[in-house]
Design a protein around this motif. Structure first.
Motif, PDB file in Angstrom:
ATOM      1  N   LEU A 295      28.957  23.073 -19.705  1.00  0.00           N
ATOM      2  CA  LEU A 295      30.265  22.705 -19.145  1.00  0.00           C
ATOM      3  C   LEU A 295      31.424  23.377 -19.873  1.00  0.00           C
ATOM      4  O   LEU A 295      32.461  23.656 -19.269  1.00  0.00           O
ATOM      5  CB  LEU A 295      30.456  21.183 -19.204  1.00  0.00           C
ATOM      6  CG  LEU A 295      29.683  20.330 -18.198  1.00  0.00           C
ATOM      7  CD1 LEU A 295      29.871  18.858 -18.521  1.00  0.00           C
ATOM      8  CD2 LEU A 295      30.132  20.624 -16.777  1.00  0.00           C
ATOM      9  N   ARG A 296      31.250  23.623 -21.155  1.00  0.00           N
ATOM     10  CA  ARG A 296      32.355  24.169 -21.938  1.00  0.00           C
ATOM     11  C   ARG A 296      32.760  25.568 -21.489  1.00  0.00           C
ATOM     12  O   ARG A 296      33.785  26.107 -21.934  1.00  0.00           O
ATOM     13  CB  ARG A 296      31.986  24.184 -23.425  1.00  0.00           C
ATOM     14  CG  ARG A 296      30.874  25.159 -23.787  1.00  0.00           C
ATOM     15  CD  ARG A 296      30.438  25.035 -25.237  1.00  0.00           C
ATOM     16  NE  ARG A 296      31.536  25.315 -26.137  1.00  0.00           N
ATOM     17  CZ  ARG A 296      31.447  25.161 -27.473  1.00  0.00           C
ATOM     18  NH1 ARG A 296      30.326  24.710 -27.992  1.00  0.00           N
ATOM     19  NH2 ARG A 296      32.469  25.447 -28.237  1.00  0.00           N
ATOM     20  N   LYS A 297      31.963  26.167 -20.601  1.00  0.00           N
ATOM     21  CA  LYS A 297      32.299  27.499 -20.104  1.00  0.00           C
ATOM     22  C   LYS A 297      33.476  27.479 -19.128  1.00  0.00           C
ATOM     23  O   LYS A 297      34.134  28.506 -18.927  1.00  0.00           O
ATOM     24  CB  LYS A 297      31.079  28.119 -19.412  1.00  0.00           C
ATOM     25  CG  LYS A 297      29.909  28.379 -20.350  1.00  0.00           C
ATOM     26  CD  LYS A 297      28.702  28.898 -19.588  1.00  0.00           C
ATOM     27  CE  LYS A 297      27.510  29.119 -20.516  1.00  0.00           C
ATOM     28  NZ  LYS A 297      26.301  29.564 -19.774  1.00  0.00           N
ATOM     29  N   TRP A 298      33.736  26.312 -18.489  1.00  0.00           N
ATOM     30  CA  TRP A 298      34.750  26.318 -17.430  1.00  0.00           C
ATOM     31  C   TRP A 298      36.144  26.684 -17.947  1.00  0.00           C
ATOM     32  O   TRP A 298      36.864  27.432 -17.257  1.00  0.00           O
ATOM     33  CB  TRP A 298      34.764  24.994 -16.651  1.00  0.00           C
ATOM     34  CG  TRP A 298      35.521  23.856 -17.270  1.00  0.00           C
ATOM     35  CD1 TRP A 298      35.010  22.777 -17.925  1.00  0.00           C
ATOM     36  CD2 TRP A 298      36.946  23.659 -17.270  1.00  0.00           C
ATOM     37  NE1 TRP A 298      36.005  21.938 -18.348  1.00  0.00           N
ATOM     38  CE2 TRP A 298      37.203  22.448 -17.958  1.00  0.00           C
ATOM     39  CE3 TRP A 298      38.024  24.385 -16.754  1.00  0.00           C
ATOM     40  CZ2 TRP A 298      38.486  21.956 -18.150  1.00  0.00           C
ATOM     41  CZ3 TRP A 298      39.313  23.893 -16.950  1.00  0.00           C
ATOM     42  CH2 TRP A 298      39.539  22.690 -17.634  1.00  0.00           C
ATOM     43  N   PRO A 299      36.591  26.199 -19.133  1.00  0.00           N
ATOM     44  CA  PRO A 299      37.953  26.575 -19.545  1.00  0.00           C
ATOM     45  C   PRO A 299      38.098  28.071 -19.819  1.00  0.00           C
ATOM     46  O   PRO A 299      39.143  28.657 -19.522  1.00  0.00           O
ATOM     47  CB  PRO A 299      38.176  25.752 -20.823  1.00  0.00           C
ATOM     48  CG  PRO A 299      37.129  24.687 -20.808  1.00  0.00           C
ATOM     49  CD  PRO A 299      35.965  25.267 -20.095  1.00  0.00           C
ATOM     50  N   ILE A 300      37.056  28.682 -20.383  1.00  0.00           N
ATOM     51  CA  ILE A 300      37.122  30.116 -20.661  1.00  0.00           C
ATOM     52  C   ILE A 300      37.166  30.905 -19.355  1.00  0.00           C
ATOM     53  O   ILE A 300      37.950  31.850 -19.192  1.00  0.00           O
ATOM     54  CB  ILE A 300      35.911  30.561 -21.508  1.00  0.00           C
ATOM     55  CG1 ILE A 300      35.868  29.756 -22.822  1.00  0.00           C
ATOM     56  CG2 ILE A 300      35.983  32.054 -21.783  1.00  0.00           C
ATOM     57  CD1 ILE A 300      37.095  29.880 -23.675  1.00  0.00           C
ATOM     58  N   ASN A 301      36.323  30.509 -18.401  1.00  0.00           N
ATOM     59  CA  ASN A 301      36.342  31.171 -17.093  1.00  0.00           C
ATOM     60  C   ASN A 301      37.693  30.997 -16.405  1.00  0.00           C
ATOM     61  O   ASN A 301      38.174  31.896 -15.706  1.00  0.00           O
ATOM     62  CB  ASN A 301      35.227  30.617 -16.202  1.00  0.00           C
ATOM     63  CG  ASN A 301      33.841  30.965 -16.718  1.00  0.00           C
ATOM     64  OD1 ASN A 301      33.683  31.919 -17.478  1.00  0.00           O
ATOM     65  ND2 ASN A 301      32.841  30.202 -16.312  1.00  0.00           N
ATOM     66  N   LEU A 302      38.291  29.830 -16.598  1.00  0.00           N
ATOM     67  CA  LEU A 302      39.600  29.569 -15.996  1.00  0.00           C
ATOM     68  C   LEU A 302      40.656  30.518 -16.553  1.00  0.00           C
ATOM     69  O   LEU A 302      41.482  31.038 -15.796  1.00  0.00           O
ATOM     70  CB  LEU A 302      40.015  28.116 -16.248  1.00  0.00           C
ATOM     71  CG  LEU A 302      41.443  27.765 -15.822  1.00  0.00           C
ATOM     72  CD1 LEU A 302      41.601  27.919 -14.312  1.00  0.00           C
ATOM     73  CD2 LEU A 302      41.810  26.354 -16.258  1.00  0.00           C
ATOM     74  N   ILE A 303      40.647  30.726 -17.858  1.00  0.00           N
ATOM     75  CA  ILE A 303      41.613  31.643 -18.466  1.00  0.00           C
ATOM     76  C   ILE A 303      41.491  33.027 -17.837  1.00  0.00           C
ATOM     77  O   ILE A 303      42.491  33.683 -17.507  1.00  0.00           O
ATOM     78  CB  ILE A 303      41.423  31.724 -19.995  1.00  0.00           C
ATOM     79  CG1 ILE A 303      41.684  30.355 -20.641  1.00  0.00           C
ATOM     80  CG2 ILE A 303      42.332  32.791 -20.594  1.00  0.00           C
ATOM     81  CD1 ILE A 303      43.086  29.834 -20.493  1.00  0.00           C
ATOM     82  N   ASP A 304      40.256  33.485 -17.649  1.00  0.00           N
ATOM     83  CA  ASP A 304      40.045  34.792 -17.012  1.00  0.00           C
ATOM     84  C   ASP A 304      40.623  34.806 -15.597  1.00  0.00           C
ATOM     85  O   ASP A 304      41.240  35.792 -15.180  1.00  0.00           O
ATOM     86  CB  ASP A 304      38.539  35.113 -16.963  1.00  0.00           C
ATOM     87  CG  ASP A 304      37.966  35.399 -18.344  1.00  0.00           C
ATOM     88  OD1 ASP A 304      38.755  35.708 -19.258  1.00  0.00           O
ATOM     89  OD2 ASP A 304      36.732  35.302 -18.495  1.00  0.00           O
ATOM     90  N   TRP A 305      40.423  33.694 -14.857  1.00  0.00           N
ATOM     91  CA  TRP A 305      40.937  33.627 -13.491  1.00  0.00           C
ATOM     92  C   TRP A 305      42.460  33.656 -13.473  1.00  0.00           C
ATOM     93  O   TRP A 305      43.074  34.392 -12.691  1.00  0.00           O
ATOM     94  CB  TRP A 305      40.415  32.365 -12.794  1.00  0.00           C
ATOM     95  CG  TRP A 305      40.868  32.202 -11.387  1.00  0.00           C
ATOM     96  CD1 TRP A 305      40.374  32.822 -10.283  1.00  0.00           C
ATOM     97  CD2 TRP A 305      41.922  31.331 -10.925  1.00  0.00           C
ATOM     98  NE1 TRP A 305      41.049  32.405  -9.155  1.00  0.00           N
ATOM     99  CE2 TRP A 305      42.000  31.493  -9.519  1.00  0.00           C
ATOM    100  CE3 TRP A 305      42.787  30.437 -11.536  1.00  0.00           C
ATOM    101  CZ2 TRP A 305      42.915  30.797  -8.725  1.00  0.00           C
ATOM    102  CZ3 TRP A 305      43.705  29.751 -10.769  1.00  0.00           C
ATOM    103  CH2 TRP A 305      43.762  29.932  -9.376  1.00  0.00           C
TER     104      TRP A 305
END
Length: 309
Positions: A295-305
């Motif tokens: 789950l902790r991947k979602w904030p990093i992916n969000l930053i990229d988006w």
């Protein structure tokens, strides 16, 4: 006297250098002028803070912005207003608010937590409009201070969690709805977010809703008209901003169908893009999920988006 003057100048310079080197600058600002808060009754009710595993705030009487500005060297001009969840009964203020703001600020994005009023028959009239009133005012205020805070007026987004996701989706689809009378120059700014992030959001007020959120916002027996009016998927149009949704498929509090409704309707009605990310497991209310390796991947992916917009 000359020596004292030099000491004062050196001290001032050191203070300035210290401030420039800070990772974030924090400040809290009231959304409304004193004694001019729309849709508010005069009562003796006071705001409640309860610190257990997380900070729960209820009975908000004076809505605020808590602003976390990134270090100058990191700042990229983007900002995100944050709407914590809590079923329109409380605000999970640190878990889905200040923790998120600090995460964003550390990555160059201004994080701004909105402490919005929660619907209350005791303190408000037309309680169903009150969170949207504060949300519209919040984004207008950020735009009005954009120059001061080194924010680009055209790169201001929103993120909402659970019931805060409902409020964010309501703002993103009803930013032009007139829900209060303008009171000053701030209200001349646009309330349209440039992008939306909806985290395990309440979207519908129909059968797949979170009943507590619906009861608190609309009452226990809302009309079909009210249900339609506050089901955000029905208000998407060609101007709805690009949207990023995250939900866990095993969420037993807010069914994943809420995000699916919004995403599927977005693809039909909007001209911007919507992205939906589903996790097989995660339940509800996982916040930044820093202790979960998946789950902790979602904030990093969000930053990229966000940075790709």
């Amino acid at each position: 006297m000359k020596y004292n003057s030099i000491v004062i100048k050196v001290a001032s310079l050191l203070i300035s250098l210290h401030l420039v080197g800070c990772t974030t600058m924090e400040r809290t600002i009231e959304l409304w002028p004193k004694d001019n808060i729309p849709n508010q009754k005069e009562t003796n009710i006071e705001e409640v803070h309860e610190q257990r595993d997380i900070l729960r705030i209820s009975k908000v009487q004076k809505p605020t912005l808590e602003v976390f500005l990134p270090e100058n060297a990191k700042a990229n001009g983007k900002a995100v207003l944050i709407f914590p969840g809590g079923g329109y009964g409380i605000l999970a203020y640190d878990w889905e608010g200040t923790d998120v703001a600090r995460f964003l600020a550390d990555r160059g994005i201004a994080g701004i937590v909105v402490k919005y009023r929660l619907p209350s028959d005791e303190t408000q009239t037309d309680k169903h409009n009150v969170p949207l009133i504060d949300a519209q005012r919040a984004i207008k205020m950020v735009r009005s201070r954009a120059g001061e805070w080194s924010i680009n007026k055209n790169e201001i987004g929103i993120i909402g969690f659970s019931a805060g996701g409902h409020l964010a989706s309501t703002l993103g689809t009803k930013y032009n709805n007139r829900v209060y009378e303008s009171i000053d120059e701030i209200d001349k700014e646009s309330a349209r977010p440039d992008f939306m992030v909806l985290m395990y959001p309440v979207i519908t007020m129909g059968q797949e809703t979170h009943l507590g959120s619906r009861n608190n916002l609309l009452g226990k027996e809302p009309s079909e008209k009210m249900i339609q009016e506050y089901s955000s998927q029905f208000h998407i149009n060609s101007e709805t901003p690009p949207t990023y949704l995250v939900h866990a498929m095993d969420d037993e509090v807010v069914p994943v169908a809420n995000s699916e409704y919004f995403h599927s309707m977005f693809n039909v009605k909007a001209t911007a893009k919507s992205e939906l990310y589903l996790f097989e497991k995660g339940g509800h209310g996982f916040g930044l999920a820093q202790d979960d390796p998946i789950l902790r991947k979602w904030p990093i992916n969000l930053i990229d988006w966000i940075n790709s917009l």
